[in-house]
Design a protein around this motif. Structure first.
Motif, mmCIF file in Angstrom:
data_model
loop_
_atom_site.group_PDB
_atom_site.id
_atom_site.type_symbol
_atom_site.label_atom_id
_atom_site.label_comp_id
_atom_site.label_asym_id
_atom_site.label_seq_id
_atom_site.Cartn_x
_atom_site.Cartn_y
_atom_site.Cartn_z
ATOM 1 N N ALA A 46 0.832 -1.201 0.000
ATOM 2 C CA ALA A 46 0.000 0.000 0.000
ATOM 3 C C ALA A 46 0.867 1.251 0.000
ATOM 4 C CB ALA A 46 -0.920 -0.016 1.220
ATOM 5 N N GLN A 47 1.984 1.209 0.733
ATOM 6 C CA GLN A 47 2.886 2.360 0.750
ATOM 7 C C GLN A 47 3.514 2.593 -0.613
ATOM 8 O OE1 GLN A 47 3.177 4.624 2.831
ATOM 9 N NE2 GLN A 47 5.094 5.676 2.390
ATOM 10 N N ASP A 48 3.858 1.518 -1.308
ATOM 11 C CA ASP A 48 4.360 1.665 -2.681
ATOM 12 C C ASP A 48 3.345 2.409 -3.539
ATOM 13 O OD1 ASP A 48 6.715 0.260 -2.212
ATOM 14 O OD2 ASP A 48 5.952 -1.633 -3.017
ATOM 15 N N LEU A 101 -6.161 4.975 -8.741
ATOM 16 C CA LEU A 101 -5.237 4.544 -9.790
ATOM 17 C C LEU A 101 -5.694 3.199 -10.348
ATOM 18 C CD1 LEU A 101 -1.773 5.281 -8.128
ATOM 19 C CD2 LEU A 101 -2.928 6.637 -9.877
ATOM 20 N N PRO A 102 -5.932 3.090 -11.644
ATOM 21 C CA PRO A 102 -6.277 1.788 -12.212
ATOM 22 C C PRO A 102 -5.088 0.838 -12.109
ATOM 23 C CG PRO A 102 -5.934 3.388 -13.961
ATOM 24 C CD PRO A 102 -5.896 4.150 -12.665
ATOM 25 N N ALA A 136 -10.338 -7.813 -6.306
ATOM 26 C CA ALA A 136 -9.599 -6.758 -5.614
ATOM 27 C C ALA A 136 -9.698 -5.415 -6.323
ATOM 28 C CB ALA A 136 -8.133 -7.156 -5.460
ATOM 29 N N GLY A 137 -10.235 -5.420 -7.549
ATOM 30 C CA GLY A 137 -10.446 -4.165 -8.255
ATOM 31 C C GLY A 137 -9.537 -3.915 -9.428
ATOM 32 N N ALA A 138 -8.847 -4.947 -9.926
ATOM 33 C CA ALA A 138 -7.960 -4.753 -11.074
ATOM 34 C C ALA A 138 -8.753 -4.369 -12.316
ATOM 35 C CB ALA A 138 -7.167 -6.028 -11.349
ATOM 36 N N ALA A 154 -5.288 -0.975 -2.551
ATOM 37 C CA ALA A 154 -4.799 0.341 -2.135
ATOM 38 C C ALA A 154 -4.732 1.300 -3.322
ATOM 39 C CB ALA A 154 -3.424 0.208 -1.488
ATOM 40 N N SER A 155 -4.256 0.822 -4.444
ATOM 41 C CA SER A 155 -4.175 1.661 -5.645
ATOM 42 C C SER A 155 -5.564 2.047 -6.128
ATOM 43 C CB SER A 155 -3.422 0.918 -6.748
ATOM 44 O OG SER A 155 -2.108 0.604 -6.356
#
Length: 210
Positions: free
Chosen positions: A76-78, A107-108, A125-127, A101-102
């Motif tokens: 998530a930090q990345d 962010l896609p 997960a939302g990809a 997190a993205s």
């Protein structure tokens, strides 16, 4: 960038250039050379030296609309740091916490997956699209096998993709392909020999498949 915009860009370009190197200045030059060569959908891998600064400097040079993303995003930090550096989208090697997190950061995500279970997990997960990785060992037959139960999933094979296999993957239904070493060579490490010729060959391939 919205998820549908990433899909549109992948469908139009058919090629994601992956830049990873140990020389940040050379990596920046590589990004700019690729963009000048007409390959403008570019991923800068966070596994390269000072990659976040390379993304930031590339964003300043190419402008706010450049199709510039961050790759090898694991945490998530990345994802937060990639967004702050100016990445418009994120690429992960697997289904990690970085996917959700993205997504939450707007962010896609092109999320890495290799098996049917991982494909489902990436989508849940939302990809926006699935990075078939590593694509080389399974080849085109793996892509075909996955597209049978997932005909509407946008797959982008990455890993072991060269000019010949890129052509085969695109013909087999891949939305696009991601290419690192066979395109970039050692340009991001300070040796740009042949980069322009390789860029021309891959661009011709992508344009022919569009």
């Amino acid at each position: 960038m919205q998820p549908h915009e990433l899909i549109t860009a992948l469908a139009a370009r058919r090629l994601v250039a992956i830049v990873r190197g140990e020389d940040p200045e050379a990596a920046l030059d590589t990004v700019l050379t690729l963009a000048r060569s007409g390959i403008d959908l570019i991923e800068v891998s966070l596994s390269g030296a000072d990659a976040l600064d390379v993304i930031s400097q590339s964003r300043k040079a190419l402008g706010p609309r450049a199709l510039l993303g961050a790759g090898t995003v694991l945490t998530a930090q990345d994802a937060v740091l990639a967004a702050e550096a100016g990445a418009a989208y994120v690429v992960t090697p697997a289904v990690t916490e970085a996917v959700a997190a993205s997504r939450d950061l707007g962010l896609p995500v092109l999320a890495g997956a290799l098996t049917p279970t991982e494909v489902v997990a990436a989508l849940r997960a939302g990809a926006a699209a699935v990075k078939l990785f590593p694509a080389g060992p399974g080849g085109v037959e793996l892509l075909r096998a996955l597209r049978a139960p997932f005909p509407d999933v946008p797959f982008v094979p990455v890993g072991g993709v060269d000019v010949a296999t890129a052509r085969d993957f695109l013909a087999a239904g891949a939305l696009a392909v991601g290419v690192g070493g066979p395109l970039v060579g050692r340009a991001a490490d300070g040796d740009p020999t042949g980069l322009a010729d390789r860029a021309s060959a891959f661009r011709a391939l992508a344009e022919g498949a569009s």
